[in-house]
Design an enzyme around this catalytic site. Structure first.
Site, PDB file in Angstrom:
ATOM      1  N   GLU A 115       0.840  -1.203   0.000  1.00  0.00           N
ATOM      2  CA  GLU A 115       0.000   0.000   0.000  1.00  0.00           C
ATOM      3  C   GLU A 115       0.870   1.246   0.000  1.00  0.00           C
ATOM      4  O   GLU A 115       1.997   1.235   0.509  1.00  0.00           O
ATOM      5  CB  GLU A 115      -0.902   0.002   1.239  1.00  0.00           C
ATOM      6  CG  GLU A 115      -1.865   1.171   1.302  1.00  0.00           C
ATOM      7  CD  GLU A 115      -2.912   1.008   2.412  1.00  0.00           C
ATOM      8  OE1 GLU A 115      -3.838   1.828   2.456  1.00  0.00           O
ATOM      9  OE2 GLU A 115      -2.792   0.065   3.216  1.00  0.00           O
ATOM     10  N   GLU A 118      -6.054  -8.693   4.033  1.00  0.00           N
ATOM     11  CA  GLU A 118      -5.173  -8.014   4.983  1.00  0.00           C
ATOM     12  C   GLU A 118      -5.159  -8.844   6.253  1.00  0.00           C
ATOM     13  O   GLU A 118      -6.220  -9.134   6.818  1.00  0.00           O
ATOM     14  CB  GLU A 118      -5.649  -6.591   5.299  1.00  0.00           C
ATOM     15  CG  GLU A 118      -5.522  -5.617   4.142  1.00  0.00           C
ATOM     16  CD  GLU A 118      -5.909  -4.192   4.522  1.00  0.00           C
ATOM     17  OE1 GLU A 118      -5.676  -3.799   5.695  1.00  0.00           O
ATOM     18  OE2 GLU A 118      -6.446  -3.474   3.654  1.00  0.00           O
ATOM     19  N   ASN A 121     -12.574  -1.163  -0.723  1.00  0.00           N
ATOM     20  CA  ASN A 121     -11.796  -1.628   0.417  1.00  0.00           C
ATOM     21  C   ASN A 121     -12.419  -1.089   1.693  1.00  0.00           C
ATOM     22  O   ASN A 121     -12.695   0.107   1.792  1.00  0.00           O
ATOM     23  CB  ASN A 121     -10.351  -1.132   0.312  1.00  0.00           C
ATOM     24  CG  ASN A 121      -9.581  -1.339   1.622  1.00  0.00           C
ATOM     25  OD1 ASN A 121      -9.107  -2.433   1.883  1.00  0.00           O
ATOM     26  ND2 ASN A 121      -9.479  -0.305   2.435  1.00  0.00           N
ATOM     27  N   GLU A 122     -12.656  -1.974   2.641  1.00  0.00           N
ATOM     28  CA  GLU A 122     -13.204  -1.574   3.950  1.00  0.00           C
ATOM     29  C   GLU A 122     -14.315  -0.539   3.790  1.00  0.00           C
ATOM     30  O   GLU A 122     -14.327   0.512   4.432  1.00  0.00           O
ATOM     31  CB  GLU A 122     -12.096  -1.062   4.873  1.00  0.00           C
ATOM     32  CG  GLU A 122     -11.121  -2.153   5.269  1.00  0.00           C
ATOM     33  CD  GLU A 122     -10.123  -1.733   6.347  1.00  0.00           C
ATOM     34  OE1 GLU A 122     -10.227  -0.596   6.869  1.00  0.00           O
ATOM     35  OE2 GLU A 122      -9.244  -2.551   6.674  1.00  0.00           O
ATOM     36  N   TYR A 162      -6.408  -8.423  11.942  1.00  0.00           N
ATOM     37  CA  TYR A 162      -5.158  -8.057  12.597  1.00  0.00           C
ATOM     38  C   TYR A 162      -5.216  -8.484  14.064  1.00  0.00           C
ATOM     39  O   TYR A 162      -6.300  -8.570  14.657  1.00  0.00           O
ATOM     40  CB  TYR A 162      -4.928  -6.551  12.520  1.00  0.00           C
ATOM     41  CG  TYR A 162      -4.671  -6.023  11.126  1.00  0.00           C
ATOM     42  CD1 TYR A 162      -3.417  -6.166  10.535  1.00  0.00           C
ATOM     43  CD2 TYR A 162      -5.671  -5.369  10.404  1.00  0.00           C
ATOM     44  CE1 TYR A 162      -3.175  -5.671   9.260  1.00  0.00           C
ATOM     45  CE2 TYR A 162      -5.427  -4.878   9.136  1.00  0.00           C
ATOM     46  CZ  TYR A 162      -4.176  -5.032   8.565  1.00  0.00           C
ATOM     47  OH  TYR A 162      -3.940  -4.539   7.303  1.00  0.00           O
ATOM     48  N   GLN A 213       2.383  -5.845   5.676  1.00  0.00           N
ATOM     49  CA  GLN A 213       2.482  -5.532   4.254  1.00  0.00           C
ATOM     50  C   GLN A 213       3.823  -6.021   3.746  1.00  0.00           C
ATOM     51  O   GLN A 213       4.639  -6.530   4.518  1.00  0.00           O
ATOM     52  CB  GLN A 213       2.297  -4.049   4.022  1.00  0.00           C
ATOM     53  CG  GLN A 213       0.893  -3.560   4.333  1.00  0.00           C
ATOM     54  CD  GLN A 213       0.648  -2.137   3.869  1.00  0.00           C
ATOM     55  OE1 GLN A 213       1.434  -1.522   3.159  1.00  0.00           O
ATOM     56  NE2 GLN A 213      -0.482  -1.586   4.312  1.00  0.00           N
TER      57      GLN A 213
END
Length: 500
Positions: free
Chosen positions: A27, A303, A176-177, A252, A350
């Site tokens: 990203e 992610e 995204n999100e 996460y 990432q």
């Protein structure tokens, strides 16, 4: 005496392990692109960091996601093509570039640079289209620019920019999100936006292209959101056919734990949080099966990884690379193997310098982190058939309603035989493990094994001076008269056993 027992059911196939399960994510955030992959301030050669490119090429990445992340929903792709000197400098509302926190994007690294990177390292690109502040025409134009071989202005512009042949980008994320930074949408609102974008983007593979596109919808870790999204899509005039191929979620863990300051109890809790990945996959697959029974829709975790308190906006989300984080990655990769019948791709966050990156750089050096070593050790699983693996292991309570299984494993079979990966998630004690392959007689000459992190503490950090100390060592493994394998795993280690 062994205290953990693993049985590999070599005839009980789960499904093929898609190579894309070992995917990655880059990203425009902090030093991931600029300084990590691209020397934006240099005029020599191509601008790529050759040391980073070499490390990524050696790892054989199957797929790489770009440009975000939250960055994607305030990014307009046409700003990043054409002559460098003509590209506008734009703000991006979500991520600052570099530790100086400048909320500006130079657009020095854009579509053609990213797709050249993918060609250099031999990986499939996965592009995330802007839904939050973009529109369907912008997304469809991007597909045309990248993939069309005709005589339109956009196809000619790609040729003028140096790439005669279409790139053939197959994976397209629609937002995204979108439940958060991508527009704060309700699931019903996003479903309606998704259908609108998919109508235009999805039509290109019938009209403009000679290959199918894979359309990827944004999901959420709050799984009721996913059910409502799918039901809204299902209620559209599309009928039995769903206009999506994959549904994503992000997971996460470690947001409250600094590894260097934590004790062994917190290590246990951190690893148990990583293992929550399995529950999320099961719940997402359950929502898909309940609503979208007429179409195969894969689960993508685009992610995932450790995110510690050290990673803040002030430092571009950088954090130390530790053995403990790498151990968590191995445990999660085992989960992906065990769910290969539903998981079609994942992308650790990432690739370079940011969060649980695999490669770290400074001004003059690039080096592999411990998580890089885990991906390298697990590489033989890619493309194999995952098989059922029964693990009998001691466990330890981490809070009132959870336990941490101290030993983990997954297995696969392929042309080269059987491959078994093992994790000792116990950061305090070694464990002796026996492994049996159902219906198979073994001899020592057919077995080799490697181990990671046998001489390192969980909190040990990698840097340019010690990076080579994290490579795999040979692991002693014995075969008894009944053909069972026995191995001793030190605390906080990852191992792989190859059986020809």
């Amino acid at each position: 005496m062994t205290d953990a027992h693993i049985t590999v059911h070599t005839e009980a196939t789960i499904d093929r392990i898609a190579p894309e399960v070992h995917g990655h994510f880059a990203e425009h955030l902090g030093r991931c692109i600029y300084d990590g992959i691209w020397h934006g301030d240099r005029a020599d050669e191509s601008g790529f960091r050759e040391d980073t490119v070499s490390l990524l090429a050696e790892l054989d990445l199957p797929v790489l996601r770009w440009p975000g992340g939250c960055f994607a929903d305030d990014y307009h792709w046409e700003d990043g093509i054409g002559p460098q000197e003509d590209r506008p400098r734009r703000r991006n509302l979500f991520w600052a570039q570099g530790p100086e926190e400048t909320p500006e994007e130079s657009n020095a690294f854009g579509t053609d640079e990213f797709l050249e990177l993918c060609e250099r390292i031999g990986t499939e690109p996965y592009l995330a289209a802007n839904v939050g502040s973009g529109d369907p025409q912008e997304a469809t134009d991007w597909v045309e620019y990248c993939n069309y071989d005709g005589d339109t202005e956009l196809a000619d512009r790609r040729r003028k920019n140096g790439h005669e042949e279409p790139y053939g980008v197959r994976y397209w994320g629609i937002g995204n999100e979108n439940w958060g930074c991508g527009g704060q949408m309700t699931p019903e609102q996003y479903a309606r936006e998704y259908r609108r974008f998919a109508t235009y983007v999805g039509t290109t593979d019938n009209l403009l292209l000679d290959h199918d596109l894979e359309l990827i919808a944004c999901g959420f870790e709050g799984h009721e959101w996913n059910r409502r999204f799918l039901e809204e899509v299902n209620g559209s005039p599309w009928g039995a056919e769903f206009p999506l191929d994959h549904l994503t979620l992000h997971h996460y863990y470690g947001r409250t734990m600094t590894v260097a300051e934590a004790d062994e109890d917190k290590y246990d809790r951190f690893l148990a949080d990583a293992l929550e990945m399995e529950r999320h996959i099961e719940r997402m697959a359950g929502a898909i099966n309940a609503v979208a029974t007429t179409r195969d829709i894969g689960v993508i975790i685009d992610e995932w990884g450790a995110w510690h308190p050290e990673a803040t906006a002030d430092n571009g989300l950088e954090q130390p690379g530790t053995v403990l984080d790498a151990l968590s990655a191995a445990a999660v990769l085992d989960i992906f193997n065990d769910n290969s019948d539903v998981v079609t791709m994942t992308n650790i966050a990432q690739t370079v310098n940011v969060l649980q990156c695999l490669v770290e750089t400074d001004a003059d050096d690039a080096w592999a982190r411990p998580t890089y070593r885990v991906f390298d050790l697990y590489a033989p699983h890619k493309g194999n058939d995952a098989v059922r693996t029964t693990v009998s292991t001691p466990a330890r309570a981490v809070d009132d309603d959870r336990e941490l299984p101290l030993i983990g494993a997954s297995s696969s079979t392929g042309d080269d035989g059987t491959y078994v990966t093992l994790t000792n998630l116990d950061c305090r004690s070694a464990h002796d493990i026996d492994i049996s392959l159902e219906g198979t007689t073994l001899d020592e000459g057919a077995v080799t094994a490697e181990i990671l992190f046998a001489d390192q503490e969980p909190e040990l950090e990698v840097g340019p001076d010690n990076a080579d100390e994290f490579t795999a060592d040979d692991l002693a493994i014995s075969v008894d008269g009944d053909g069972a394998l026995t191995a001793a795993l030190p605390p906080a280690t990852v191992a792989a056993v190859s059986i020809r």
